[in-house]
Motif scaffolding. Structure first.
Motif, mmCIF file in Angstrom:
data_model
loop_
_atom_site.group_PDB
_atom_site.id
_atom_site.type_symbol
_atom_site.label_atom_id
_atom_site.label_comp_id
_atom_site.label_asym_id
_atom_site.label_seq_id
_atom_site.Cartn_x
_atom_site.Cartn_y
_atom_site.Cartn_z
ATOM 1 N N GLU A 144 49.841 3.708 51.203
ATOM 2 C CA GLU A 144 50.409 4.050 49.891
ATOM 3 C C GLU A 144 49.712 5.263 49.281
ATOM 4 O O GLU A 144 50.370 6.150 48.729
ATOM 5 N N ALA A 145 48.399 5.321 49.400
ATOM 6 C CA ALA A 145 47.661 6.465 48.852
ATOM 7 C C ALA A 145 48.040 7.745 49.593
ATOM 8 O O ALA A 145 48.207 8.801 48.985
ATOM 9 N N GLY A 146 48.191 7.664 50.915
ATOM 10 C CA GLY A 146 48.566 8.826 51.700
ATOM 11 C C GLY A 146 49.954 9.319 51.373
ATOM 12 O O GLY A 146 50.195 10.534 51.289
ATOM 13 N N VAL A 147 50.888 8.390 51.187
ATOM 14 C CA VAL A 147 52.253 8.756 50.787
ATOM 15 C C VAL A 147 52.232 9.441 49.428
ATOM 16 O O VAL A 147 52.873 10.484 49.220
ATOM 17 N N SER A 148 51.485 8.882 48.493
ATOM 18 C CA SER A 148 51.424 9.437 47.134
ATOM 19 C C SER A 148 50.795 10.826 47.142
ATOM 20 O O SER A 148 51.292 11.753 46.497
ATOM 21 N N ALA A 271 45.000 17.114 49.874
ATOM 22 C CA ALA A 271 44.805 17.756 51.186
ATOM 23 C C ALA A 271 43.872 16.879 52.018
ATOM 24 O O ALA A 271 44.132 15.691 52.193
ATOM 25 N N GLY A 272 42.787 17.423 52.552
ATOM 26 C CA GLY A 272 41.892 16.634 53.383
ATOM 27 C C GLY A 272 42.479 16.361 54.761
ATOM 28 O O GLY A 272 43.519 16.908 55.138
ATOM 29 N N PRO A 273 41.853 15.511 55.562
ATOM 30 C CA PRO A 273 42.338 15.198 56.912
ATOM 31 C C PRO A 273 43.708 14.521 56.865
ATOM 32 O O PRO A 273 43.942 13.641 56.041
ATOM 33 N N ARG A 274 44.622 14.939 57.746
ATOM 34 C CA ARG A 274 45.943 14.327 57.831
ATOM 35 C C ARG A 274 46.534 14.561 59.208
ATOM 36 O O ARG A 274 46.025 15.357 59.984
ATOM 37 N N VAL A 275 47.644 13.862 59.496
ATOM 38 C CA VAL A 275 48.221 13.863 60.833
ATOM 39 C C VAL A 275 49.616 14.474 60.795
ATOM 40 O O VAL A 275 50.473 14.048 60.023
ATOM 41 N N TYR A 276 49.843 15.491 61.635
ATOM 42 C CA TYR A 276 51.164 16.100 61.835
ATOM 43 C C TYR A 276 51.624 15.739 63.239
ATOM 44 O O TYR A 276 51.043 16.200 64.225
ATOM 45 N N GLY A 277 52.659 14.908 63.332
ATOM 46 C CA GLY A 277 53.079 14.423 64.641
ATOM 47 C C GLY A 277 51.979 13.556 65.222
ATOM 48 O O GLY A 277 51.648 12.504 64.676
ATOM 49 N N ASP A 283 41.295 19.135 57.396
ATOM 50 C CA ASP A 283 41.258 20.088 56.294
ATOM 51 C C ASP A 283 40.249 19.653 55.238
ATOM 52 O O ASP A 283 39.902 18.472 55.131
ATOM 53 N N ARG A 284 39.807 20.614 54.430
ATOM 54 C CA ARG A 284 38.913 20.322 53.307
ATOM 55 C C ARG A 284 39.686 19.640 52.192
ATOM 56 O O ARG A 284 40.891 19.849 52.013
ATOM 57 N N TRP A 285 39.004 18.829 51.414
ATOM 58 C CA TRP A 285 39.605 18.208 50.250
ATOM 59 C C TRP A 285 39.732 19.227 49.121
ATOM 60 O O TRP A 285 38.871 20.087 48.946
ATOM 61 N N MET A 286 40.809 19.094 48.347
ATOM 62 C CA MET A 286 40.995 19.845 47.116
ATOM 63 C C MET A 286 40.734 18.889 45.954
ATOM 64 O O MET A 286 41.389 17.845 45.848
ATOM 65 N N GLY A 287 39.796 19.228 45.085
ATOM 66 C CA GLY A 287 39.453 18.343 43.979
ATOM 67 C C GLY A 287 38.379 17.348 44.393
ATOM 68 O O GLY A 287 38.139 17.116 45.582
ATOM 69 N N ASP A 288 37.729 16.734 43.403
ATOM 70 C CA ASP A 288 36.659 15.774 43.701
ATOM 71 C C ASP A 288 36.895 14.436 43.013
ATOM 72 O O ASP A 288 35.960 13.661 42.787
ATOM 73 N N GLY A 289 38.152 14.135 42.681
ATOM 74 C CA GLY A 289 38.492 12.861 42.048
ATOM 75 C C GLY A 289 38.709 11.769 43.086
ATOM 76 O O GLY A 289 38.207 11.831 44.203
ATOM 77 N N ARG A 290 39.509 10.783 42.738
ATOM 78 C CA ARG A 290 39.769 9.669 43.648
ATOM 79 C C ARG A 290 40.861 10.034 44.655
ATOM 80 O O ARG A 290 41.811 10.750 44.332
ATOM 81 N N ALA A 291 40.734 9.518 45.852
ATOM 82 C CA ALA A 291 41.738 9.737 46.891
ATOM 83 C C ALA A 291 42.818 8.665 46.862
ATOM 84 O O ALA A 291 43.888 8.840 47.457
ATOM 85 N N GLU A 292 42.554 7.556 46.166
ATOM 86 C CA GLU A 292 43.500 6.441 46.143
ATOM 87 C C GLU A 292 44.607 6.696 45.113
ATOM 88 O O GLU A 292 44.644 6.083 44.044
ATOM 89 N N ALA A 293 45.496 7.606 45.448
ATOM 90 C CA ALA A 293 46.630 7.911 44.565
ATOM 91 C C ALA A 293 47.689 6.823 44.690
ATOM 92 O O ALA A 293 47.740 6.084 45.673
ATOM 93 N N LYS A 294 48.554 6.753 43.677
ATOM 94 C CA LYS A 294 49.625 5.753 43.678
ATOM 95 C C LYS A 294 50.859 6.329 42.990
ATOM 96 O O LYS A 294 50.865 7.498 42.588
ATOM 97 N N ALA A 295 51.896 5.501 42.881
ATOM 98 C CA ALA A 295 53.161 5.979 42.322
ATOM 99 C C ALA A 295 52.992 6.519 40.907
ATOM 100 O O ALA A 295 53.642 7.505 40.534
ATOM 101 N N ASP A 296 52.126 5.896 40.115
ATOM 102 C CA ASP A 296 51.885 6.397 38.753
ATOM 103 C C ASP A 296 51.373 7.835 38.770
ATOM 104 O O ASP A 296 51.689 8.626 37.873
ATOM 105 N N ASP A 297 50.582 8.170 39.781
ATOM 106 C CA ASP A 297 50.049 9.532 39.876
ATOM 107 C C ASP A 297 51.145 10.531 40.239
ATOM 108 O O ASP A 297 51.108 11.689 39.802
ATOM 109 N N ILE A 298 52.112 10.091 41.040
ATOM 110 C CA ILE A 298 53.260 10.959 41.321
ATOM 111 C C ILE A 298 54.006 11.256 40.023
ATOM 112 O O ILE A 298 54.390 12.412 39.763
#
Length: 328
Positions: A144-148, A271-277, A283-298
């Protein structure tokens, strides 16, 4: 076209596209400028990108393909502008309607909002299905965090190259400027990849797209920072800090600017590490907040996006008014 006219065209185009977007019936009937450009790119790829040719020759062929694409697109846009210009006000309105098809405020909002809706109504399965429509990474690898985060990153990056960049070149060069930008950006998305087929042939398209997106990526970050100043739950100071610290560390010379601004404004890490195919990108992270994003953050990101779009319109309208006063 005078600068005052191109800026007025831009203002009208932004307003029209935000109001109605590109109607589905029109798309079904005649397609879209991007699909027309895409057909030309596919034709050039088939005819000029020969796998039997050596690397250097394929790179030269890619340069030629880009020149052909820009020449054809520029001539068609210039001809349309020349035909409509004598119609005065009616011609200006028609130009604005044509130009609005090159800007994607409404459709981007709808696609990103669908990810939030999918997560809320159907959980991770719905979120993955919706986000797969707007990102190239493997949705099955995302929680869920990755999708967000993917949805917010796409919103930030496409705010720059789908809205601010065509608007910038429309204001500067009228319909031909916006059309030429859209041709270059579409070429990058189709052939500007480091794959065996396109690493050489798509080199010119990728490098040219990086160049023409430079001013818009910086302006996009500034608009997001300004939008954050108008939202109680966002931080313009953290957005500015993230841009200064992180934007240059993104693998793209342009995407890091709006992504870092959005991350800092919302108190997230993007950003940060992610998978294409099947390929993991470190990749480096952008920002220094929480990585656990959710629908409210969208939803928070979409609120910032709407404000940034409104600020872009105000900037265009203000510059159009200023240019008119100077000209008269």
């Amino acid at each position: 076209m005078a600068l005052s006219d191109s800026l007025l065209t831009l203002s009208l185009a932004l307003a029209a596209e935000a109001a109605v977007g590109y109607p589905n019936r029109l798309y079904t009937a005649i397609g879209h400028p991007v699909t027309w450009i895409g057909r030309l790119i596919k034709g050039l790829d088939r005819s000029l990108n020969r796998e039997s040719w050596p690397f250097r020759q394929r790179r030269i062929a890619g340069v030629l393909a880009l020149l052909v694409l820009l020449t054809v697109t520029g001539l068609m846009a210039w001809t349309l502008g020349a035909l409509l210009r004598p119609l005065d006000l009616m011609g200006l309105l028609l130009l604005a309607i044509l130009a609005s098809s090159l800007i994607a405020q409404r459709s981007l909002h709808e696609h990103v909002a669908a990810v939030s809706k999918g997560l809320r109504e159907s959980g991770i399965k719905g979120g993955r299905a919706a986000v797969s429509m707007i990102v190239g990474r493997n949705p099955q690898s995302l929680d869920e965090a990755g999708v967000s985060r993917a949805a917010i990153e796409s919103l930030a990056e496409n705010f720059s190259d789908g809205i601010v960049a065509p608007a910038f070149w429309l204001g500067l060069g009228g319909l031909p400027g916006a059309a030429l930008y859209k041709a270059a950006n579409t070429a990058d998305s189709m052939i500007g990849h480091r794959t065996p087929r396109h690493e050489a042939f798509g080199w010119a398209a990728a490098r040219f797209d990086d160049l023409v997106n430079l001013p818009a990526s910086r302006l996009s970050a500034l608009l997001i920072i300004m939008a954050a100043a108008l939202h109680r739950e966002a931080s313009p100071q953290d957005a500015w800090r993230a841009v200064r610290r992180d934007a240059s560390h993104h693998r793209s010379p342009n995407a890091g600017w709006p992504e870092a601004a959005m991350a800092g404004a919302l108190g997230l890490r993007l950003a940060g590490p992610r998978v294409y195919g099947d390929v993991r990108v470190e990749d480096r992270w952008m920002g220094d907040g929480r990585a656990e994003a959710k629908a409210d953050d969208i939803d928070r990101a979409l609120a910032l996006y709407r404000t940034a779009c409104a600020l872009l319109f105000c900037l265009a309208a203000g510059l159009a008014l200023l240019a008119w006063f100077i000209a008269h």
